[in-house]
Design an enzyme around this catalytic site. Structure first.
Site, short mmCIF file in Angstrom:
data_model
loop_
_atom_site.label_atom_id
_atom_site.label_comp_id
_atom_site.label_asym_id
_atom_site.label_seq_id
_atom_site.Cartn_x
_atom_site.Cartn_y
_atom_site.Cartn_z
N SER A 108 0.58 -1.19 -0.40
CA SER A 108 -0.08 0.13 0.10
C SER A 108 0.55 0.95 -0.35
CB SER A 108 -0.78 0.29 1.18
OG SER A 108 -0.51 0.96 2.50
N ILE A 109 0.19 2.57 -0.71
CA ILE A 109 1.15 3.65 -0.62
C ILE A 109 1.74 4.20 1.45
CG2 ILE A 109 -1.26 4.84 -0.06
CD1 ILE A 109 -0.32 6.81 -2.47
N LYS A 110 0.38 3.52 2.17
CA LYS A 110 1.09 3.83 3.26
C LYS A 110 2.10 3.38 3.87
CE LYS A 110 -3.07 4.95 4.63
NZ LYS A 110 -3.58 6.84 4.91
N ASP A 111 2.93 3.01 3.32
CA ASP A 111 4.22 2.25 3.19
C ASP A 111 5.31 3.92 2.84
OD1 ASP A 111 3.47 -0.35 3.33
OD2 ASP A 111 5.35 -0.77 1.88
N ALA A 139 4.65 6.08 6.54
CA ALA A 139 5.04 5.02 7.89
C ALA A 139 6.33 4.92 8.21
CB ALA A 139 4.00 3.86 7.54
#
Length: 453
Positions: free
Chosen positions: A42-45, A48
């Site tokens: 996901s793009i959240k890597d 994060a």
């Protein structure tokens, strides 16, 4: 040698892929920034890792510390990857509407997951926001990353997502389409792109039940806008600090159903097995396509991978129960079976053993029971199993002695959405009469198979 020192070095530089089939009637070129190519899918890597790095630089996260976050799953995965490499512990709070797969994945990478109720106010002590804040106060040497108000979130996209899109399109991008949740992706990416070209249009995609669209239009935090929705990963019941509404040109709301159906289309028509928000992102664009010109270059951000939604969006029964599948009628299902239309029935005087043999022969689970006066009742494989298990001698008894209630009889043109309310655990099928007066049966599995075509 071309090697990476650890998994974190593989974050970013995700591909930009042209959509060809679903968007064939959309003016301009539509490109998908497919961020499920990140290691955590996901793009959240991106954000994060950035939140962890900034916290380390500011001394908020120390060796051996615990990262605490409220997450729908994807941010937690990115934080967990960073924690594995850097030696931190993780505790995540999430909501009970999130898919089980997301929770299991977080646990697989060593995180502790606490599930909180969805339908409570953000400041309710039971909300996943409040529980995360409480844990951060109670646990020594802990860091609450707080993706909603931590500006390192949008900074990650200003530094990576925006520049990547600008470079990949040779600066020709005219529109950015992105679902709106924490605000980090849409704001950070938009800030960079608007600096390069203020004429670029940024369209944020929201879900009905979220207050973000109303806030964007009026500046009012109207809680009357807030109601439960099943879309995951975007929409909010408050406005996170990561938002800079001045870089967003338009908010568009999408229904739960339309987003889910479009996600399935992406998998089948474009080969992109994406999450719920990707479907909603593209659906939002389709609703706005009349605003585009043939010369436009549109970039849609697809946040995460479909593997986290196999029990929901990609599960026919889940979709059916919510009325999300395209409507078909009882007649359509029967017609689709072709030569397999013969209705298998039994009379009440036959034995249970006869009924079992019919079920085996025709590979069916439900049989209507008719007598001379018409429909009398029914028998089912599950019902017979329970009775035979408790009394093996019942095989010689008559069908009449083990009769179950008759299946509902509906109009031959009843839509599937209506059938889904009649077929349940207690009632496994429905019957209907065609124009010639012949009975037909539709079971749960008939409906699921028809919807999968």
């Amino acid at each position: 040698m071309d090697i990476k020192n650890n998994i974190l070095e593989t974050i970013g530089n995700t591909p930009l892929i042209k959509l060809n089939k679903i968007t064939k009637d959309v003016p301009g070129m539509v490109l998908a920034k497919v961020d499920y190519f990140n290691p955590g899918n996901s793009i959240k890597d991106r954000m994060a890792l950035k939140m962890v790095e900034v916290a380390e630089q500011e001394g908020k996260l120390k060796p051996g510390g615990t990262i605490i976050e409220c997450t729908s799953g994807n941010t937690g995965m990115g934080l967990a990857l960073a924690a594995v490499v850097k030696g931190y512990k993780c505790i995540f709070t999430t909501t009970d509407k999130q898919s089980k797969e997301k929770m299991d994945i977080l646990k697989a990478v060593g995180a502790e997951v606490i599930v909180c109720p969805t339908n409570v106010e953000p400041d309710d002590p039971r909300s996943y926001y409040s529980v995360a804040r409480k844990l951060a106060k109670e646990i020594p040497n802990s860091f609450h990353s707080n993706q909603y108000d931590n500006l390192a979130n949008r900074l990650a996209h200003y530094e990576t997502t925006g520049p990547e899109i600008w470079k990949q399109t040779d600066g020709k991008i005219t529109h950015l389409i992105c679902t709106a949740g924490t605000g980090g992706t849409v704001t950070g990416t938009a800030q960079f792109l608007k600096e390069k070209n203020p004429a670029i249009q940024v369209w944020a995609i929201d879900v009905f039940g979220s207050l973000l669209t109303k806030y964007f239009k009026t500046g009012e935090m109207d809680m009357n806008e807030v109601h439960p929705y099943v879309s995951e990963g975007f929409g909010e019941d408050f406005v996170p600090d990561n938002y800079d509404m001045s870089v967003i040109d338009h908010f568009e709301q999408v229904t739960d159903k339309d987003g889910a159906v479009m996600a399935r289309r992406l998998a089948r028509e474009e080969g992109l097995f994406c999450g719920y928000s990707a479907g909603s992102c593209l659906q939002g664009l389709m609703q706005l396509k009349n605003r585009l010109k043939p010369t436009d270059v549109v970039v849609c951000i697809f946040h995460d991978h479909g593997s986290r939604y196999v029990a929901k969006v990609y599960n026919d029964q889940w979709m059916l129960e919510r009325g999300f599948l395209d409507v078909k009628s009882f007649r359509d299902i029967v017609s689709g079976r072709g030569s397999q239309n013969k209705l298998i029935t039994i009379t009440p005087q036959r034995t249970v053993a006869d009924a079992v043999e019919l079920m085996k022969k025709y590979d069916i689970e439900h049989i209507p029971v008719f007598n001379g006066n018409g429909l009398l009742g029914s028998i089912s494989e599950s019902g017979l199993f329970q009775k035979v298990f408790s009394n093996p001698d019942i095989k010689n008894a008559t069908v009449e002695s083990v009769l179950e209630p008759a299946f509902p009889v509906v109009d031959f043109h009843t839509p599937v959405e209506k059938l889904s309310t009649l077929i349940n655990r207690e009632n496994g099928a429905v019957l209907s009469l065609d124009d010639a007066g012949n009975y037909h049966i539709v079971t749960k599995y008939d409906v699921i198979q028809a919807m999968g075509k």
